[in-house]
Design an enzyme around this catalytic site. Structure first.
Site, mmCIF file in Angstrom:
data_model
loop_
_atom_site.group_PDB
_atom_site.id
_atom_site.type_symbol
_atom_site.label_atom_id
_atom_site.label_comp_id
_atom_site.label_asym_id
_atom_site.label_seq_id
_atom_site.Cartn_x
_atom_site.Cartn_y
_atom_site.Cartn_z
ATOM 1 N N ASP A 91 146.219 162.335 27.399
ATOM 2 C CA ASP A 91 147.050 161.727 28.496
ATOM 3 C C ASP A 91 147.730 163.084 29.241
ATOM 4 O O ASP A 91 148.445 163.683 28.467
ATOM 5 C CB ASP A 91 147.824 160.694 27.997
ATOM 6 C CG ASP A 91 148.836 159.926 29.283
ATOM 7 O OD1 ASP A 91 148.216 160.288 30.151
ATOM 8 O OD2 ASP A 91 149.438 159.086 28.734
ATOM 9 N N HIS A 150 155.643 158.520 25.564
ATOM 10 C CA HIS A 150 155.333 157.433 24.429
ATOM 11 C C HIS A 150 154.534 157.945 23.543
ATOM 12 O O HIS A 150 153.823 158.896 23.631
ATOM 13 C CB HIS A 150 154.633 156.099 25.429
ATOM 14 C CG HIS A 150 153.187 156.812 26.240
ATOM 15 N ND1 HIS A 150 152.012 157.176 25.968
ATOM 16 C CD2 HIS A 150 153.286 157.270 27.604
ATOM 17 C CE1 HIS A 150 151.443 157.745 26.800
ATOM 18 N NE2 HIS A 150 152.132 158.009 27.823
ATOM 19 N N HIS A 158 150.118 153.062 24.763
ATOM 20 C CA HIS A 158 151.787 153.057 24.694
ATOM 21 C C HIS A 158 152.154 152.463 23.480
ATOM 22 O O HIS A 158 152.040 151.176 23.243
ATOM 23 C CB HIS A 158 152.304 152.390 25.847
ATOM 24 C CG HIS A 158 152.115 152.803 27.164
ATOM 25 N ND1 HIS A 158 151.651 152.275 28.478
ATOM 26 C CD2 HIS A 158 152.220 154.159 27.584
ATOM 27 C CE1 HIS A 158 151.912 153.241 29.265
ATOM 28 N NE2 HIS A 158 152.003 154.528 28.675
ATOM 29 N N GLU A 183 156.400 162.711 29.433
ATOM 30 C CA GLU A 183 155.960 162.941 30.998
ATOM 31 C C GLU A 183 157.273 162.696 32.015
ATOM 32 O O GLU A 183 157.732 161.498 32.144
ATOM 33 C CB GLU A 183 155.005 161.768 31.319
ATOM 34 C CG GLU A 183 155.276 160.412 30.885
ATOM 35 C CD GLU A 183 154.117 159.422 31.468
ATOM 36 O OE1 GLU A 183 153.629 159.581 32.424
ATOM 37 O OE2 GLU A 183 153.635 158.606 30.445
ATOM 38 N N GLU A 275 152.761 165.914 32.794
ATOM 39 C CA GLU A 275 152.363 165.146 31.274
ATOM 40 C C GLU A 275 151.475 166.260 30.540
ATOM 41 O O GLU A 275 150.559 166.598 31.109
ATOM 42 C CB GLU A 275 151.857 163.870 31.548
ATOM 43 C CG GLU A 275 151.620 163.183 30.313
ATOM 44 C CD GLU A 275 151.396 161.590 30.578
ATOM 45 O OE1 GLU A 275 150.960 161.373 31.611
ATOM 46 O OE2 GLU A 275 151.389 161.044 29.618
HETATM 47 CO CO CO Z 1 151.319 158.985 29.758
#
Ligand code: CO
Length: 287
Positions: A91, A150, A158, A183, A275
């Site tokens: 991510d 997260h 998440h 992030e 991020e």
């Molecule tokens: Co994210």
């Protein structure tokens, strides 16, 4: 861990490819689709719909299939994308500045860098938030306090812990091998986002028998292709009527959740974001 490293490599390559495509006059939808094709051509799955959120919209802006929206001079574009490999996720996000907001962009970039430098097993989560907050406020901006990083697990984008962009007082500690995404968001506005319009990004909540045939087909397709990962309406190979009927029914029954677009509370504000995904104590997988 190999799957997480592979997912991170794919996400990283797609991000570097994608950020070069974001230019004044180019189509938001076409850029989004090119990035998603890149992810699949590299052998990854789409961990969630590629989002390019502009200016005051901090997150969850996903191109609609009939969108003719184009990037324009001055736009602050947050590209947030995810690749998965066997369910393991990379991510990552970067901000592309089509104007003269380099200081704002630097604020979230510095915050991410400073946070990564202190991540190690045993560190308290509040320490990450503190570093993010200090970096962003030192350049005169507000960190967004109701968005943050997260934990992740396979097929789960998440999970706990949540990693705040300020000192939340959370004294729980990171452990070796834990997967987290950090992030930071920097804003010229209030530092808070609100739940805006529906995004056409959905996520499966549970599977059960449904009577309506459109709803049943959609549910089966989603369960087979995306499991519990978020997906976009434009991924679904069904006609307009089936989608309208099926999606609203599945939403009403609580089987699908639809995310909302997240704009800054203060009108006219600008938001930047960066991020990365990390394996605590080991490496940044999306570098
Ligand atoms: Co994210």
């Amino acid at each position: 861990m190999q799957d997480w490293i592979k997912a991170g490599e794919i996400a990283s390559e797609a991000r570097e490819f994608g950020k070069k495509l974001i230019k004044v006059g180019k189509s938001h939808l076409e850029v989004t689709q090119e990035i998603e094709e890149k992810i699949t051509s590299l052998g990854g799955g789409l961990a969630f719909p590629t989002q390019i959120s502009i200016n005051n919209v901090a997150a969850h802006y996903n191109a609609k299939i009939d969108s003719d929206f184009k990037f324009k001079e001055g736009d602050v574009c947050k590209l947030d994308l995810g690749a998965h490999f066997n369910g393991a996720i990379g991510d990552t996000a970067v901000t592309v500045d089509l104007g003269d907001n380099s200081k704002l962009v630097r604020a979230s970039a510095n915050a991410l860098k400073a946070a990564i430098e202190i991540v190690k097993p045993g560190i308290e989560i509040r320490e990450i938030g503190k570093v993010v907050y200090n970096e962003i406020t030192s350049l005169g901006f507000s960190p967004i306090r109701n968005l943050g990083g997260h934990g992740m697990e396979k097929w789960q984008i998440h999970t706990s812990p949540s990693i705040p962009n300020f000192d939340s007082g959370d004294r729980s500690k990171l452990v070796k091998g834990q997967i987290i995404a950090i992030e930071p968001f920097a804003s010229t506005g209030s530092g808070l986002v609100y739940e805006g319009k529906p995004s056409e990004i959905y996520q499966l909540q549970k599977v059960k028998n449904v009577r309506d045939s459109s709803a049943r087909k959609i549910l089966k397709f989603v369960d087979e292709n995306y499991k519990t990962l978020p997906f976009a309406k434009r991924y679904l190979p069904f006609n307009k009527l089936q989608l309208t009927v099926g999606l609203s029914l599945l939403k009403r029954q609580g089987l699908l959740h639809e995310y909302n677009i997240l704009p800054e509370k203060k009108d006219g504000s600008l938001v930047s974001q960066h991020e990365h995904t990390l394996i605590v104590g080991e490496q940044v997988t999306t570098e």
